[in-house]
Design a protein around this motif. Structure first.
Motif, mmCIF file in Angstrom:
data_model
loop_
_atom_site.group_PDB
_atom_site.id
_atom_site.type_symbol
_atom_site.label_atom_id
_atom_site.label_comp_id
_atom_site.label_asym_id
_atom_site.label_seq_id
_atom_site.Cartn_x
_atom_site.Cartn_y
_atom_site.Cartn_z
ATOM 1 N N ARG A 71 0.845 -1.189 0.000
ATOM 2 C CA ARG A 71 0.000 0.000 0.000
ATOM 3 C C ARG A 71 0.880 1.238 0.000
ATOM 4 O O ARG A 71 1.752 1.400 0.849
ATOM 5 C CB ARG A 71 -0.895 -0.005 1.237
ATOM 6 N N GLY A 72 0.631 2.099 -0.970
ATOM 7 C CA GLY A 72 1.351 3.365 -1.047
ATOM 8 C C GLY A 72 0.529 4.483 -0.415
ATOM 9 O O GLY A 72 -0.311 4.252 0.453
ATOM 10 N N ALA A 73 0.759 5.684 -0.894
ATOM 11 C CA ALA A 73 0.096 6.869 -0.343
ATOM 12 C C ALA A 73 -1.380 6.913 -0.726
ATOM 13 O O ALA A 73 -1.810 6.335 -1.721
ATOM 14 C CB ALA A 73 0.802 8.123 -0.857
ATOM 15 N N TRP A 74 -2.142 7.640 0.079
ATOM 16 C CA TRP A 74 -3.549 7.887 -0.176
ATOM 17 C C TRP A 74 -3.689 8.588 -1.523
ATOM 18 O O TRP A 74 -2.921 9.495 -1.840
ATOM 19 C CB TRP A 74 -4.092 8.782 0.948
ATOM 20 N N ASP A 75 -4.641 8.175 -2.341
ATOM 21 C CA ASP A 75 -4.880 8.809 -3.641
ATOM 22 C C ASP A 75 -5.964 9.869 -3.474
ATOM 23 O O ASP A 75 -7.151 9.559 -3.480
ATOM 24 C CB ASP A 75 -5.299 7.763 -4.676
ATOM 25 N N SER A 76 -5.544 11.107 -3.325
ATOM 26 C CA SER A 76 -6.494 12.195 -3.085
ATOM 27 C C SER A 76 -7.276 12.559 -4.335
ATOM 28 O O SER A 76 -8.246 13.318 -4.258
ATOM 29 C CB SER A 76 -5.759 13.426 -2.555
ATOM 30 N N THR A 77 -6.895 12.010 -5.499
ATOM 31 C CA THR A 77 -7.609 12.318 -6.741
ATOM 32 C C THR A 77 -8.745 11.348 -7.029
ATOM 33 O O THR A 77 -9.526 11.579 -7.943
ATOM 34 C CB THR A 77 -6.644 12.296 -7.946
ATOM 35 N N ALA A 78 -8.861 10.294 -6.262
ATOM 36 C CA ALA A 78 -9.924 9.306 -6.492
ATOM 37 C C ALA A 78 -11.285 9.952 -6.252
ATOM 38 O O ALA A 78 -11.505 10.562 -5.208
ATOM 39 C CB ALA A 78 -9.735 8.101 -5.587
#
Length: 175
Positions: free
Chosen positions: A46-53
């Motif tokens: 798991r990488g960083a949170w995807d704020s563009t989703a």
């Protein structure tokens, strides 16, 4: 979740099944944005949170490294185009770069099954009771138990009508 059955390529991919995964009852099941074309059965982290989703609750996938929590990519391979039988054949399914895939957190004692092409063999054939580690998201066979990172043990050979798969028992998550 989108899938690539709508853009089928004549290239086979790894087939995976969840045999016995704790995450289906009590663990995490993540939605991950793929950073590359990824077969079901691959191990990622798991990488960083995807704020563009647009609907949130999506993380970016990242390449698995020892010390990361291993996540098994296993998106349901559902195809809606049934013009040709092979359009819905699971061996042609993969998670395309940028798509949202499903990934299950792995725990010691979990069992899952992958097609033979997911494993880089030591010899001519995969050997039941040997171990596997993760290399570039898929599996490399080892004849002795590795000391670090994800470690699985090949516990059974499964003969299907047109293919061979192997059940892998998670021995160590490497966390």
């Amino acid at each position: 979740m989108a899938n690539v059955f709508d853009n089928i390529q004549v290239q086979k991919h790894v087939v995976c099944e969840s045999s016995l995964l704790k995450a289906t009852n009590a663990g995490h099941i993540y939605s991950l944005k793929m950073i590359g074309d990824t077969d079901n059965g691959s191990i990622v982290a798991r990488g960083a949170w995807d704020s563009t989703a647009p609907d949130g609750q999506v993380f970016n996938a990242k390449e698995y490294a020892a010390g990361d929590t291993p996540l098994l990519v296993l998106t349901p391979p559902i195809g809606y185009n049934s013009d040709r039988k092979y359009y819905t054949d699971e061996c042609y399914f993969y998670n395309k770069t940028g798509e949202i895939a499903r990934a299950y957190e792995l725990y010691e004692g979990d069992i899952f099954t992958v097609s033979e092409d997911a494993i880089t063999k030591l010899g001519a054939d995969v050997v039941v009771d040997n171990y596997v580690t993760v290399t570039d998201g898929l599996y490399t066979e080892a004849d002795s138990k590795p000391d670090a990172g994800f470690v699985g043990q090949i516990v059974a050979k499964v003969n299907y009508t047109n293919s061979v798969s192997y059940r892998i028992l998670v021995v160590s998550t490497g966390v």
